[in-house]
Design a protein around this motif. Sequence first.
Motif, PDB file in Angstrom:
ATOM      1  N   THR A   1      -3.479  22.171  55.854  1.00 43.14           N
ATOM      2  CA  THR A   1      -4.525  22.915  56.227  1.00 43.14           C
ATOM      3  C   THR A   1      -6.019  22.889  55.783  1.00 43.14           C
ATOM      4  OG1 THR A   1      -4.088  24.498  54.444  1.00 43.14           O
ATOM      5  CG2 THR A   1      -2.820  24.814  56.678  1.00 43.14           C
TER       6      THR A   1
ATOM      7  N   GLY B   1      -8.536  22.413  58.707  1.00 39.86           N
ATOM      8  CA  GLY B   1      -8.995  23.673  58.383  1.00 39.86           C
ATOM      9  C   GLY B   1      -9.628  24.530  59.477  1.00 39.86           C
TER      10      GLY B   1
ATOM     11  N   ARG C   1      -6.001  22.649  64.839  1.00 43.86           N
ATOM     12  CA  ARG C   1      -4.583  22.500  64.605  1.00 43.86           C
ATOM     13  C   ARG C   1      -4.132  20.932  64.755  1.00 43.86           C
ATOM     14  NH1 ARG C   1      -4.816  27.564  66.743  1.00 43.86           N
ATOM     15  NH2 ARG C   1      -3.568  26.903  68.428  1.00 43.86           N
TER      16      ARG C   1
ATOM     17  N   GLU D   1       3.439  30.963  56.862  1.00 43.91           N
ATOM     18  CA  GLU D   1       2.130  31.324  56.693  1.00 43.91           C
ATOM     19  C   GLU D   1       1.494  30.602  57.931  1.00 43.91           C
ATOM     20  OE1 GLU D   1       2.757  27.846  53.901  1.00 43.91           O
ATOM     21  OE2 GLU D   1       3.882  29.264  54.673  1.00 43.91           O
ATOM     22  N   TYR D   2       2.097  29.996  58.771  1.00 43.36           N
ATOM     23  CA  TYR D   2       1.565  29.304  59.994  1.00 43.36           C
ATOM     24  C   TYR D   2       0.774  30.140  60.843  1.00 43.36           C
ATOM     25  CZ  TYR D   2       0.880  25.790  63.733  1.00 43.36           C
ATOM     26  OH  TYR D   2       0.186  25.090  64.369  1.00 43.36           O
TER      27      TYR D   2
ATOM     28  N   TYR E   1      -2.500  30.769  59.750  1.00 46.95           N
ATOM     29  CA  TYR E   1      -3.498  29.716  60.043  1.00 46.95           C
ATOM     30  C   TYR E   1      -3.592  29.600  61.502  1.00 46.95           C
ATOM     31  CZ  TYR E   1      -3.947  24.901  60.674  1.00 46.95           C
ATOM     32  OH  TYR E   1      -4.403  23.306  60.969  1.00 46.95           O
ATOM     33  N   ARG E   2      -2.763  29.739  62.344  1.00 50.93           N
ATOM     34  CA  ARG E   2      -2.972  29.430  63.749  1.00 50.93           C
ATOM     35  C   ARG E   2      -4.188  30.248  64.474  1.00 50.93           C
ATOM     36  NH1 ARG E   2       1.924  30.047  67.698  1.00 50.93           N
ATOM     37  NH2 ARG E   2       1.766  32.307  66.736  1.00 50.93           N
TER      38      ARG E   2
ATOM     39  N   THR F   1      -7.829  29.013  63.474  1.00 49.54           N
ATOM     40  CA  THR F   1      -8.273  27.676  63.890  1.00 49.54           C
ATOM     41  C   THR F   1      -7.941  27.597  65.586  1.00 49.54           C
ATOM     42  OG1 THR F   1      -5.751  27.123  63.522  1.00 49.54           O
ATOM     43  CG2 THR F   1      -7.366  26.678  61.611  1.00 49.54           C
TER      44      THR F   1
END
Length: 213
Positions: free
Chosen positions: A138, A143, A146, A197-198, A201-202, A205
């Motif tokens: 990440t 960051g 993806r 945690e994806y 994150y998605r 981003t």
Amino acid sequence: MNFQFGNTTWYDAVMRLPLTLLAAYFLWREWEALESARDLLRVAVHVATMLFLVLIAGFTLARRRPVRRSVGPWPRFAALAGLLLLYSLMLLPRASPDPRWDAVALGLLLFGQFFCVVTLLQLGRSLSVMPEARRLVTAGLYGRIRHPLYLAEAIATLGVLLQFRSIEALLLVVLQFCIQLWRMREEEKVLEAAFPEYGQYRSRTARLIPGVY
């Protein structure tokens, strides 16, 4: 005893061979074409293409084992189709040398390869061909995007396309890009299943281009 060959080190090593062998074959083809190149610009284009092949093969050999794989045959089909269509482009007849087209092709190849190198250095041994989860990266380019490696590959592929300049080559690249979008979705499913945690994150981003897609 429930032994699954798909979860062994041997399986992972064997799965690296097809991409490595394909890269070696097309590297040899580029070397042959390089020997017949008549101008410095075309030589540079061939060398840039060879470096791109070496990069992909090298990082494939060095990748770590996955912690999770996709389920079913279709994600694997998408991965193989995206890969084979890219290499199939290089089997088409090249257009006649043209300094203007070759200069643009070289620029796209070099920029795509630089982008590719930066991405691969950040991705490290987590490179995958099939939809697999090795490690959630990440930081850096990841960051904000993806799938920066797919973007870098698309830029370099445009550079390759300009060496051919035909309807067949264009259709092949468009089809390959559509399949790459499919691969991205399949990879995201595996990563979301492997890393809790994806999802967060998605949400922060872009898939390929910040503010666009």
